[in-house]
Structure formats: structure tokens, C-alpha cells
Motif scaffolding. Structure first.
Motif, PDB file in Angstrom:
ATOM      1  N   GLY A   4       0.829  -1.216   0.000  1.00  0.00           N
ATOM      2  CA  GLY A   4       0.000   0.000   0.000  1.00  0.00           C
ATOM      3  C   GLY A   4       0.856   1.257   0.000  1.00  0.00           C
ATOM      4  N   LEU A   5       1.889   1.271   0.832  1.00  0.00           N
ATOM      5  CA  LEU A   5       2.705   2.481   0.939  1.00  0.00           C
ATOM      6  C   LEU A   5       3.520   2.721  -0.337  1.00  0.00           C
ATOM      7  N   ARG A   6       3.927   1.608  -0.989  1.00  0.00           N
ATOM      8  CA  ARG A   6       4.640   1.760  -2.277  1.00  0.00           C
ATOM      9  C   ARG A   6       3.734   2.455  -3.293  1.00  0.00           C
ATOM     10  N   GLU A   7       2.483   2.012  -3.317  1.00  0.00           N
ATOM     11  CA  GLU A   7       1.539   2.629  -4.270  1.00  0.00           C
ATOM     12  C   GLU A   7       1.332   4.115  -3.949  1.00  0.00           C
ATOM     13  N   ILE A   8       1.188   4.421  -2.665  1.00  0.00           N
ATOM     14  CA  ILE A   8       0.971   5.817  -2.267  1.00  0.00           C
ATOM     15  C   ILE A   8       2.194   6.657  -2.650  1.00  0.00           C
ATOM     16  N   ALA A  28       8.524   1.862  11.421  1.00  0.00           N
ATOM     17  CA  ALA A  28       8.242   3.033  10.565  1.00  0.00           C
ATOM     18  C   ALA A  28       9.405   3.253   9.602  1.00  0.00           C
ATOM     19  N   PHE A  29      10.600   3.109  10.104  1.00  0.00           N
ATOM     20  CA  PHE A  29      11.816   3.295   9.305  1.00  0.00           C
ATOM     21  C   PHE A  29      11.843   2.307   8.138  1.00  0.00           C
ATOM     22  N   LEU A  30      11.625   1.031   8.434  1.00  0.00           N
ATOM     23  CA  LEU A  30      11.686   0.006   7.389  1.00  0.00           C
ATOM     24  C   LEU A  30      10.586   0.206   6.346  1.00  0.00           C
ATOM     25  N   LEU A  31       9.387   0.542   6.818  1.00  0.00           N
ATOM     26  CA  LEU A  31       8.285   0.760   5.868  1.00  0.00           C
ATOM     27  C   LEU A  31       8.541   2.009   5.018  1.00  0.00           C
ATOM     28  N   ALA A  32       9.106   3.032   5.640  1.00  0.00           N
ATOM     29  CA  ALA A  32       9.413   4.256   4.883  1.00  0.00           C
ATOM     30  C   ALA A  32      10.443   3.936   3.805  1.00  0.00           C
ATOM     31  N   LYS A  33      11.481   3.212   4.182  1.00  0.00           N
ATOM     32  CA  LYS A  33      12.529   2.827   3.217  1.00  0.00           C
ATOM     33  C   LYS A  33      11.937   2.008   2.080  1.00  0.00           C
ATOM     34  N   GLU A  34      11.079   1.080   2.457  1.00  0.00           N
ATOM     35  CA  GLU A  34      10.478   0.188   1.468  1.00  0.00           C
ATOM     36  C   GLU A  34       9.589   0.963   0.485  1.00  0.00           C
ATOM     37  N   SER A  35       8.898   1.994   1.014  1.00  0.00           N
ATOM     38  CA  SER A  35       7.934   2.676   0.149  1.00  0.00           C
ATOM     39  C   SER A  35       8.628   3.599  -0.852  1.00  0.00           C
TER      40      SER A  35
END
Ligand code: RM4
Ligand code: MN
Ligand code: MN
Length: 412
Positions: free
Chosen positions: A183-187, A219-226
Motif C-alpha cells: 500500500g505504501l509503495r503505491e501511495i 516506521a523506518f523500514l516501511l518508509a525505506k520500502e515505500s
């Protein structure tokens, strides 16, 4: 040299140093802006109920108007964070109206906050929900928030996810990580150049067994991934007791992932109390990490300083003014740390002297310097007093009390 000469020299030296300190504080304050939350001017409460205030804002116009009062007396709050569902209930369609208000009150729209926690659909989560149609709903809402942010010329889209579960075994934690990554990648693909996605974390509430973005690491990992335009947002109230928040800030600075703050203080949970009211040393230590980083790297950390407080007992506008003044005081003290000296003492492991260098700055009374700065910038020396004597509160109390008497328990 005569004794008198020596004394005069020493005095001159002190005087020069004092002047330098004043200059450093003034320069720092000129650049230190703090964003206010629109929801901080509305009637809010606890999960046990709400105490209505007759002067509370019930419309977006009133929120802009109240925020403008804080800016008029402090000169430090030119932007207002908006919560889309509460402030732009019709989404993009409300943009022209918000634009008009921004012009009228000379306050720019700040961060755009999606609401993926309040609607019934989100009972079992938003972007982490096992139901793909609910995930889609949440993503679409955040995409609309990105579009709103672009239309308003604001930079940051700042979602807080209430996603999580209450009981062990009831949700697949790893699957939900996957949903968030996707989801965050798409956003992220919808972000314009210069726009940022700020990911906020919180280890508890409303979910009490697991939350999907529980701490800065997640949060850090998801931010990096997105993607590269995602950063971490640190809400100072979103930690376990005794957690070393300034160390988290140091890590995020080191990793170039520190995106923004939601300032507040806490005693037990996400209490949203006035900044520095419980632990003034902590907010000073956070600012110190930032100033030390800036001194070492000779850069300015690109951080959005925002307030996330909603007072249900204190007067809302007064509490915001108090918060902004407190933030300026702790920031100014952090600016006064002698970085050259501290760096040497740290290198030599001179523990007591290093600690005293830090503590020495913390115990400086910077209020007279800040008063002088305000005067020189054409601002009232005492913002709270200026607000109190402006008559604004009496006026809005008269104008709004009827409406507030009839208001029911909605968050905004
Ligand atoms: C959450 C979080 C969010 C805020 C909501 C109202 O605890 O701090 O930033 O938007 O509350
Ligand atoms: Mn927050
Ligand atoms: Mn919070």
C-alpha cells in the motif's frame, strides 16, 4: 597589566560572549517555526467523554481564525495541519474553500493528515486490513490526501495508522506487513517531487496487543520500502515509559530519515499534554541532538516541527501559545550548548565537564533574550498577555457558546 585592566578585559570578554549568545539565539528563533494542529482548537476529550468549551472551534473557518491568533502573537506558526475528514469532509472539493481561508487568515495549510481510523470500515484496520476492499478504500483516501496536499501547495502527507489487533493469534502480523509495504509503495508513486510521506508510529491504542507500525524501526523500514520521499514522524507521546527518545532522533538523523515531530508531553500514555510540562529536560535533549547534528554536519536538518495536542481542560488557544513559547525556550537553550567544547570533552571522556556543559545550557534563563527577540521583530514581548488583552477570547466565547452548548460528542 593592572588588576583593573584585567578585570575590564574579562568583563569585555564576557560581554562579547553574551552578545554572541544573544545573536545565536535570535538567529535560531528566526528560523524556528512550529505547525499547529487544526484539531487542537476543536472540542476533544478522552475515551470517557468530552468537556465542551464555549469558545472551541466547530468549523474550519474558526480553526483558521484561532490558529491565526497564535501566529499573530508568536510570529512562529505560519502553517496549520489539517485532518482531512474533519476539515475537508468533501475531500478535494473543499480545497478552494480552504485556499480562501488560508488567504484570509494569512496562514498556510500545513501537513495533510488522512483519517484511516474513524470510519466503521476500519474496525479491523485500514491499509493492514485482511479485506482487500477495505485496504483499497484506505489507499484511495490517502491518495486523495496526496492530491489535496498538491492542490494546496503543502508538502507533507502525514498518516497515522491505528491498525493492529487486540488479542494474540487473531491476525497474521507478517501478512499485514506485506499489505503495508504494498500500500505504501503505491501511495509513494503518487507523490510529486518535493512532497513527503511522513510515517508516524505508536505502540498502543486503540489496538492493545499489536499495532502494525509500533515503533521507529517499523516506521523506518516501511518508509525505506515505500520510497525515497518517505520519512519517519516522531510523536513524542508515542513511546513506552522511559524510552530514550533523543537516541531515536539521533539514529533517524544519522540515517537521514527524520521527517517531523508531533510535540506533546506525557506522563503515562499518549496524554497529549503541554510540551515540557512533565519532562522539560527531555524536549531539551531532543533539541540538543538536532542542534549538535547540525553543528557537526554544518547543515540544517529538514524537520517539520508540529504540535499534536488537544486540550480538553486548558483553554485551547492559550495552551497553544504556552506550547509555542515553551518550544522556543527549550530550543533556545539547546542552541546555547557550546558544541566545540562539548565535542572535545566527549572525545576526552571528561564525563562531569561534558554533562555540566549540557546542563549549563539547560539551566540558562533564556526568557529575557526571547523577550528582546520578540520586541526586535515587532512581536509582543509576552504573547499570552497580548492574547488575553486582545479581547478575542471574549468575542469568540460570546459568538460560539450557543453552538458549543448544542454540540455533541464528535471529535471535531
Ligand atoms: C493519534 C496520532 C495522530 C493524530 C490522532 C488524532 O494518536 O497522534 O497523529 O492525528 O491521534
Ligand atoms: Mn500524532
Ligand atoms: Mn497521538
Amino acid at each position: 597589566m593592572s588588576t583593573t585592566g584585567m578585570e575590564a578585559n574579562r568583563w569585555n570578554g564576557d560581554f562579547a560572549m553574551k552578545d554572541k549568545a544573544v545573536e545565536v539565539v535570535w538567529k535560531a528563533l528566526d528560523k524556528f517555526n512550529i505547525e499547529l494542529p487544526s484539531w487542537g482548537f476543536a472540542n476533544t476529550g478522552t475515551r470517557f467523554g468530552k468537556f465542551m468549551q464555549s469558545s472551541a472551534a466547530t468549523t474550519i473557518e474558526e480553526k483558521f481564525s484561532d490558529a491565526a491568533q497564535v501566529h499573530v502573537v508568536t510570529g512562529a506558526c505560519p502553517t496549520l495541519a489539517l485532518h482531512v475528514q474533519w476539515d475537508l469532509p468533501q475531500g478535494l472539493k473543499d480545497v478552494p474553500e480552504v485556499e480562501k481561508l488560508a488567504k484570509r487568515f494569512a496562514i498556510r495549510p500545513g501537513s495533510i493528515n488522512p483519517n484511516i481510523f474513524q470510519n466503521q470500515e476500519y474496525k479491523y484496520g485500514s491499509v493492514g486490513n485482511p479485506d482487500p476492499s477495505i485496504r483499497r478504500l484506505a489507499i484511495c483516501h490517502i491518495l486523495e490526501c496526496v492530491a489535496i496536499s498538491s492542490a494546496l501547495g503543502s508538502r507533507d502527507v502525514s498518516p497515522w495508522f491505528a491498525d493492529g489487533s487486540n488479542y494474540p493469534g487473531t491476525q497474521n502480523i507478517r501478512k499485514r506487513i506485506g499489505y503495508f509495504e504494498e500500500g505504501l509503495r503505491e501511495i509513494h508513486t503518487a507523490l510529486k517531487p518535493g512532497q513527503r510521506l511522513l510515517l508516524e508510529y505508536k505502540p498502543f491504542e486503540p489496538a492493545f496487543y499489536h499495532t502494525d507500525i509500533a515503533d521507529w524501526g517499523m516506521a523506518f523500514l516501511l518508509a525505506k520500502e515505500s520510497g525515497p520521499q518517505s520519512f519517519v514522524l516522531v510523536d513524542t507521546g508515542h513511546h513506552y515509559q522511559a524510552q530514550n527518545i533523543e537516541q531515536i532522533v539521533a539514529w533517524l538523523l544519522h540515517q537521514k530519515m527524520m521527517g517531523g515531530f508531533h510535540f506533546n508531553d506525557r506522563r503515562y500514555a499518549d496524554d497529549d499534554l503541554t510540551l515540557g510540562s512533565i519532562d522539560p529536560y527531555q524536549i531539551f535533549r531532543i533539541f540538543h541532538e538536532i542542534k549538535m547534528f547540525e553543528w557537526e554536519t554544518q547543515t540544517t536538518a529538514d524537520i517539520a516541527y508540529m504540535v499534536d495536542q488537544s486540550h480538553n481542560l486548558k483553554g485551547k488557544i492559550e495552551a497553544m501559545i504556552q506550547t509555542v513559547c515553551a518550544a522556543q525556550e527549550f530550543y533556545a537553550r539547546a542552541v546555547l550548548v557550546d558544541h566545540d567544547r562539548l565535542a572535545k570533552l566527549q572525545q576526552d571522556c571528561s564525563l562531569i565537564d561534558a554533562e555540566e556543559t549540557l546542563r549549563g545550557a539547560f539551566w540558562q534563563d533564556v526568557r529575557p533574550t526571547i523577550r528582546e527577540w520578540r520586541k526586535s521583530r515587532g512581536l509582543p514581548e509576552d504573547p499570552l498577555q497580548a492574547f488575553r488583552s486582545s479581547g478575542y477570547l471574549e468575542r469568540i466565547t460570546r459568538e460560539r457558546s450557543e453552538k458549543n452548548r448544542n454540540t455533541t460528542a464528535s471529535y471535531a
